[in-house]
Design an enzyme around this catalytic site. Structure first.
Site, PDB file in Angstrom:
ATOM      1  CG  HIS A  58      -2.054  -1.001   1.062  1.00  0.00           C
ATOM      2  ND1 HIS A  58      -3.318  -0.660   0.632  1.00  0.00           N
ATOM      3  CD2 HIS A  58      -2.070  -2.350   1.231  1.00  0.00           C
ATOM      4  CE1 HIS A  58      -4.071  -1.751   0.581  1.00  0.00           C
ATOM      5  NE2 HIS A  58      -3.334  -2.786   0.938  1.00  0.00           N
ATOM      6  CG  ASP A  70      -0.096   9.335   0.414  1.00  0.00           C
ATOM      7  OD1 ASP A  70      -0.109   8.154   0.790  1.00  0.00           O
ATOM      8  OD2 ASP A  70      -0.834  10.220   0.885  1.00  0.00           O
TER       9      ASP A  70
END
Ligand code: ADQ
Length: 771
Positions: free
Chosen positions: A179, A386
């Site tokens: 992730h 991110d």
């Protein structure tokens, strides 16, 4: 919630085991009582909206409370309660939470993978604990899994787990999704145990990332660090296929897009609109994490107020920060720095009825969050790094039929899908300020237009689609691994071959050499690749069979093949992929010559070999080969790429072709290939039994020219046009042996029926059988 049809079909006969560090339910203790609450965070949000029933899915993870805080009966109570919710807890002690979770996961991998190298702690104890906790997870999953299990492991806490599971359950179906970003090799290589993490991930069948950049970084690290090459995201590891691909996670779109109709949301929205009636709202929503760029965002806002008095009392920034990893020192420091910055800015610019920043350090309830998304004129999403960033997508979805402007960092994975956002470099405070101004002055029509385009995109690839897509591909990779439509040669197939072989009158055996009859060696010239006594014996027996033509076909020079195999019975040899052929003891050479080309190719190879320690040039009659087996992996990659570029620019492609083999690059005439020579052999004879075995791409040339009745066999798991496959060289030798030597009957079958009876009787009476 509907489950997409594909998922439904797959789950008909499969159990899905989701594995992540945290369970979607967190257990805590309040006044001595156990309390169960849903966890926040991207992954929990994503998986909880997959819509899979508890019976079909078990979620394995840590329940969020240290095992030393729990009595035995409380642990049992938690296990029972969570089991009813489809969860299996893995209990971690305070020491493990400290070293594995706060330590290796969040103080080593997280900062490094987000390019915060100076925050990265390298600590041997952290690493040991990381291994130890991954083993704990392995043991729990082993108890749960069976043949039908589909194991989907999530995130950086469990990167060793796929391999650990593969070792104990070699045939299991394992997916892994990361992730967070996968950093470039130059950053990744700083990790002392990086190769173990990579090998850990390669235990999975499918490794997923948010965007293709991370896939690229992963594959390049695998190649340069552990030496496995890939093609189109596919790796072949000692016969097992592993795929790496991008799956950009989405959101539960309908939940956000339709929440505006919710009564509670409407009520909040009304209150908020009233409260901020003369204000333009700039919204910032994140977990409190240094990767999210909250400080720079505040600096940009401060600078904007400092240089633009006209915005005073006209704009308010709402900063929502969810508490996160609050036991880790860096996060404690960050919180202090953020809160100091907020009070400084508010202290400098507040008036009696205007506070520039509304800061909330807590988890905001869903309806309130959506009301704020709707209220905000600008969403300021400026992470320094991110993996994806769900907040950006949630803001867009919440405003699907509304106005609003998304300012998005070019360092967030989400930028690949949200091109219509105002793009900023999150380190450039000036540009963030300018982006806010541009957003505040953007015409409503333009805002709507951009939101519409972005909504069309994210409403398509939702979190449900993402989950389906990943699982579908995982199942597909598994199917490819077991060679859909091809049969793994087993005893029954071998027996059929044996019967056909016995029955036939004119037989042809076409056998590749390296990788088929002998194992590939790391040293190409190694003496070990010479045929062993057993192999020579086997080939002799085969050639001695009446009506049997045996051809050993290789890319090796004819002199070497002749030295190693020339004296074996009536063997026929094809060397240099067909440039030299020895039939009935006589060598003939193809009339094609590449001597003039060699004058161009060899100097190129010499130039690159001179500055590549370990590289070698092999000049064959009909080809030139560059060997890089002994060159360090990283250097080999760089040199290989530049050599390919130079050869491609230089050679005459109408006459020559470049082949990449196992740690070699070979330039040879287009006209010469194994297929051409084989075609000639079969055209001139009338064989009623043909078997052709090979292990690499050059052997596919042979498979493709053989008649329908031929038995084509590929060694290893790579995609093939062959009908059958065997795992390795041992499998080939076993198969060839069995063509001429019948299987030994097993001991019990060989014993006379009367004696068998006696054994049965003795077993019943417990008496010893005396012969
Ligand atoms: P996170 O780093 O947690 O996720 P993000 O993708 O933005 O980052 O997800 C955060 C989630 O928490 C969002 O769903 C958001 O609504 C929620 N949230 C944030 N602040 C909140 C608040 N104050 N109150 C309530 N809820 C709040 C990791 C990676 C990301 C990746 C996700 C999913 O770091 O890059 O997108 O996983 O893969």
């Amino acid at each position: 919630m509907h489950i997409l049809p594909v998922m439904k079909d797959i789950l008909n006969d499969k159990n899905l085991i989701i594995v992540s560090n945290r369970l979607p339910v967190t257990v805590s203790k309040e006044n001595g009582e156990l309390v169960y609450t849903s966890s926040s965070g991207g992954l929990a949000v994503a998986m909880s909206s997959l819509g899979i029933s508890n019976e079909k899915m078990t979620w394995v993870g840590w329940p969020g409370i240290a095992s030393d805080e729990l009595s035995k009966s409380e642990r049992l109570q938690i296990t029972t309660k969570l089991s009813a919710m489809g969860c299996l807890p893995v209990f971690l002690s305070s020491a493990q939470i400290d070293k594995f979770y706060s330590g290796y996961a969040n103080d080593t991998i997280w900062p490094l993978f987000h390019y915060f190298q100076s925050y990265t702690q390298h600590n041997a104890d952290y690493w040991l604990s990381y291994k130890n906790v991954n083993e704990l997870f392995r043991d729990e999953i082993e108890k749960l899994s069976d043949q039908n299990s589909l194991i989907w492991i999530h995130d950086y806490h469990l990167m060793l787990l796929p391999k650990m599971l593969r070792t104990i359950m070699p045939n299991s179906t394992i997916g892994f999704f990361l992730h967070i970003p996968f950093p470039s090799y130059e950053v990744f290589r700083q990790l002392p145990n990086g190769d173990q993490l990579l090998n850990g991930l390669l235990g999975a069948d499918l490794v997923g990332f948010h965007i293709y950049d991370y896939v690229r970084h992963f594959l390049s690290s695998v190649m340069r660090s552990v030496g496995h090459d890939s093609k189109y995201g596919v790796l072949h590891l000692s016969g097992r296929m592993v795929k790496a691909d991008a799956f950009p996670i989405g959101i539960d779109y309908d939940r956000f897009a339709s929440a505006k109709k919710n009564k509670v949301t409407k009520k909040y929205q009304k209150e908020l609109s009233k409260h901020y009636k003369d204000q333009k709202i700039i919204l910032s929503v994140d977990r409190l994490d240094y990767s999210k760029g909250i400080i720079k965002r505040l600096e940009a806002f401060e600078q904007l107020l400092e240089s633009n008095k006209k915005y005073h009392k006209k704009i308010t920034m709402i900063v929502l920060a969810v508490p996160s990893r609050s036991d880790v020192d860096t996060y404690k420091e960050l919180r202090k720095t953020i809160e100091l910055a907020v009070s400084r800015i508010n202290g400098l610019y507040s008036t009696v009825n205007w506070t520039p920043i509304n800061y909330q350090y807590r988890n905001t309830p869903f309806n309130e969050l959506v009301a704020l998304y709707k209220l905000a004129d600008v969403a300021l999403v400026t992470p320094l790094r991110d993996g994806m960033n769900l907040v950006a997508k949630e803001y867009v979805a919440a405003n699907s039929s509304d106005t609003g402007v998304l300012v998005l960092s070019e360092m967030a994975g989400a930028i690949d899908e949200l091109h219509e956002a105002i793009k900023v470099n999150p380190n450039d405070v000036d540009s963030i300020g300018q982006a806010i101004i541009a957003a505040l002055s953007m015409p409503k029509k333009e805002q709507k237009k951009r939101l519409k385009i972005m909504n069309a995109r994210i409403s398509e690839y939702t979190v449900q689609k993402w989950g389906n897509d990943f699982i579908e591909q995982l199942v597909e990779v598994k199917a490819l691994q077991i060679h859909k439509g091809k049969s793994l040669i087993d005893d029954n197939i071998t027996n059929d071959f044996r019967e056909d072989f016995k029955r036939s009158k004119k037989r042809l055996l076409l056998l590749d050499y390296d990788g088929t009859l002998v194992r590939l060696q790391s040293d190409y010239e190694s003496a070990k690749v010479k045929p062993s006594k057993q192999l020579s014996g086997l080939l002799t027996k085969l050639t001695n069979r009446k009506g049997t033509d045996v051809f050993v076909i290789s890319g090796r020079p004819h002199k070497i093949l002749n030295k190693w195999l020339g004296k074996i019975g009536t063997i026929n040899l094809v060397a240099e992929h067909g440039a030299w052929v020895k039939i009935l003891g006589k060598w003939t050479k193809s009339p094609i010559s590449i001597d003039s080309h060699k004058k161009i190719i060899i100097p190129i190879l010499e130039k690159i070999t001179a500055r590549t320690p370990g590289a070698d040039i092999e000049v064959k009659t009909m080809s030139v080969v560059w060997h890089y087996r002994k060159v360090p992996t990283e250097l080999a990659y760089i040199r290989k790429m530049s050599l390919l570029r130079e050869l491609n620019e230089t050679i005459d492609h109408s006459k020559l072709s470049i082949h990449q083999g196992s740690k070699i690059i070979e330039v040879k005439p287009r006209e010469i290939n194994k297929g051409k020579i084989i075609k000639k052999i079969i055209d001139e004879n009338d064989y009623d039994f043909i078997m052709c075995i090979g292990d690499d791409y050059t052997d596919e040339d042979m498979f493709s020219v053989l008649p329908q009745h031929a038995n084509t066999v590929r060694v290893g798991h790579e995609p093939t046009t062959a009908k059958y496959w065997v795992k390795d060289v041992d499998g080939v030798l076993k198969l060839l042996n069995r063509l001429i030597i019948p299987k030994k009957p097993n001991v019990i079958d060989a014993i006379k029926p009367t004696v068998k009876k006696g054994i049965k009787k003795a077993a019943k009476t417990g008496k010893k059988l005396i012969k």
